[in-house]
Design an enzyme around this catalytic site. Structure first.
Site, PDB file in Angstrom:
ATOM      1  N   CYS A  97       0.844  -1.197   0.000  1.00  0.00           N
ATOM      2  CA  CYS A  97       0.000   0.000   0.000  1.00  0.00           C
ATOM      3  C   CYS A  97       0.884   1.253   0.000  1.00  0.00           C
ATOM      4  CB  CYS A  97      -0.911  -0.004   1.229  1.00  0.00           C
ATOM      5  SG  CYS A  97      -2.044   1.399   1.246  1.00  0.00           S
ATOM      6  N   CYS A 136       0.572   4.532   6.988  1.00  0.00           N
ATOM      7  CA  CYS A 136      -0.071   4.371   8.309  1.00  0.00           C
ATOM      8  C   CYS A 136       0.850   3.545   9.218  1.00  0.00           C
ATOM      9  CB  CYS A 136      -1.431   3.688   8.150  1.00  0.00           C
ATOM     10  SG  CYS A 136      -2.401   4.378   6.793  1.00  0.00           S
ATOM     11  N   CYS A 153       0.204  -0.173  10.284  1.00  0.00           N
ATOM     12  CA  CYS A 153      -0.339  -1.156   9.334  1.00  0.00           C
ATOM     13  C   CYS A 153       0.702  -2.061   8.676  1.00  0.00           C
ATOM     14  CB  CYS A 153      -1.137  -0.427   8.256  1.00  0.00           C
ATOM     15  SG  CYS A 153      -1.963  -1.589   7.143  1.00  0.00           S
ATOM     16  N   CYS A 167     -19.949  -5.088   2.671  1.00  0.00           N
ATOM     17  CA  CYS A 167     -19.152  -3.975   3.184  1.00  0.00           C
ATOM     18  C   CYS A 167     -17.831  -3.958   2.432  1.00  0.00           C
ATOM     19  CB  CYS A 167     -18.908  -4.166   4.685  1.00  0.00           C
ATOM     20  SG  CYS A 167     -17.807  -2.921   5.383  1.00  0.00           S
ATOM     21  N   CYS A 173     -19.375   2.932   8.144  1.00  0.00           N
ATOM     22  CA  CYS A 173     -18.672   2.235   9.218  1.00  0.00           C
ATOM     23  C   CYS A 173     -17.382   3.019   9.428  1.00  0.00           C
ATOM     24  CB  CYS A 173     -18.381   0.796   8.789  1.00  0.00           C
ATOM     25  SG  CYS A 173     -17.348  -0.115   9.962  1.00  0.00           S
ATOM     26  N   ARG A 223     -18.398  -1.837  17.294  1.00  0.00           N
ATOM     27  CA  ARG A 223     -17.712  -3.119  17.052  1.00  0.00           C
ATOM     28  C   ARG A 223     -16.459  -3.262  17.896  1.00  0.00           C
ATOM     29  NH1 ARG A 223     -17.031  -3.604  11.476  1.00  0.00           N
ATOM     30  NH2 ARG A 223     -19.143  -4.392  11.448  1.00  0.00           N
TER      31      ARG A 223
END
Ligand code: SAM
Ligand code: DTB
Ligand code: SF4
Length: 351
Positions: free
Chosen positions: A59, A63, A66, A134, A194, A266
């Site tokens: 990616c 971040c 991650c 999702c 979400c 969640r």
């Protein structure tokens, strides 16, 4: 208004108010959260979703938490976009273990035009099985948001992760305002949102409060608010981060419940590092959704038989969704698989 009065949902929370919620004695906070929870939900039902990484690693974002960022070496094997029929086979498995929502994640900054046809096929195929759909595939433009909604995407996951003030210490390759813009497109296109965050990245109590204020003060609350406990992955800058105090994590869930009273909260990543007592407290604090299945995106999640036993010991039942009759389901699954196998949409691009 007392936080246990359900009459109106608030969108004007101040830092002082949210700080005060966090700083209450633990038992007072949990009692308040449980009271709110019971006003809006069956306290013994938990929604279960299953995750699948449809495009893994490499990616371009940085971040710090991650394992999929191409900026760090976590030893992860990168993979190109999965073929549509393989994604649908995984969705069949998710449905068979009892999940009601299938969440597909891609390690992208944003989806590209060449990827969109495959993404839309995945949404249509999963939806046809009677599962809620999702996706979490990065920043969207308006046309992409509309196309996903038209294909039948129910939820779009796009986390704010932390406060606007702390965000730049965690991610430098994208901005908070871009994240908010994508959430606005998702909402305007008619999908459910979400959006949540992560605890354990070195953030302060005010950062946690300010994240929740950002979410709760949106024009509409996200329908789903994932609260992740950092999964510390070796090779990422946060691989050796300090543990979060379990009670502070429970406080976060409780304050989330009090602020976003009708949203599903969640208990998201990090359950493998939590014992059963902590998870039970999390449900008591108002968490009413989990990721179910042995894997999150790239890291492990509790084994399904452990979750089944935990639910049984706590008297918790999985939340049901409106179901089609079984034979309609079965026909939809078979049709979706046949269509995919005969379709020209077999992915051949490189990462
Ligand atoms: N690339 C897309 C994006 O960032 O929006 C979607 C996938 S990304 C992996 C989805 C979310 O997973 C992130 O926003 C973050 O909240 C969460 N996440 C990633 N790595 C994590 C970790 N090590 N521990 C806890 N949560 C994590
Ligand atoms: C969310 O808030 N957490 C999930 C989901 N949304 C996409 C992802 C957790 C990822 C944990 C690290 C991994 O497995 O790669
Ligand atoms: Fe990429 Fe999402 Fe991981 Fe950030 S969280 S590095 S955007 S996959």
């Amino acid at each position: 208004m007392s936080a246990s009065t359900p009459a109106t949902l608030r969108h004007d929370w101040s830092l002082a108010e949210v700080r005060a919620l966090f700083l209450q004695p633990f038992n007072d906070l949990l009692f308040q959260a449980q009271t709110v929870h019971r006003t809006h939900f069956d306290a013994n039902r938990v929604q279960v979703s299953t995750l699948l990484s449809i495009k893994t690693g490499a990616c371009p974002e940085d971040c710090k938490y991650c394992p999929q960022s191409g900026h760090y070496n976590s030893g992860l094997e990168k993979e190109k976009l999965m073929e549509v029929h393989k994604v649908l086979e995984e969705a069949v498995r998710a449905k068979a273990i009892g999940s009601t929502r299938f969440c597909m994640g891609a390690a992208w900054k944003h989806p590209s035009a060449k990827d969109m046809p495959y993404i839309l096929q995945m949404v249509k195929g999963v939806k046809a099985m009677g599962l809620e759909t999702c996706m979490t595939i990065g920043r969207l433009d308006w046309d992409q948001a509309k196309a996903l909604a038209q294909a039948g995407l129910d939820y779009y996951n796009h986390n704010l992760d932390t406060s606007p003030q702390f965000y730049g210490s965690i991610i430098t390759t994208r901005t908070y305002s871009e994240r908010l813009q994508t959430l606005a497109y998702v909402r305007d296109a008619g999908m459910k949102i979400c959006s949540g965050g992560i605890l354990g990245m070195g953030e302060s109590l005010d950062d946690r409060a300010n994240l929740l204020i950002q979410l709760a003060n949106l024009p509409e609350h996200p329908e789903s608010v994932p609260i992740n406990m950092l999964v510390k992955v070796a090779g990422t800058p946060l691989g050796n981060a300090k543990d979060t105090d379990p009670f502070d994590f429970i406080r976060m869930l409780a304050v989330t419940r009090i602020l976003m009273q009708q949203s599903h909260v969640r208990l998201s990543a990090g359950r493998e590092a939590m014992n059963e007592q902590m998870q039970a407290l999390a449900f008591f604090a108002g968490a009413n959704s989990i990721f179910y299945g042995d894997k999150l995106l790239t890291t492990t999640n509790p084994q399904i038989n452990q979750d089944i036993q935990l639910f049984a010991r706590l008297g918790i039942l999985p939340e049901e969704r409106e179901e089609h009759p079984d034979e309609v389901h079965q026909a939809a699954i078979e049709q979706a698989l046949v269509e995919q196998k005969s379709s020209a949409l077999f992915y051949s691009a490189v990462i």
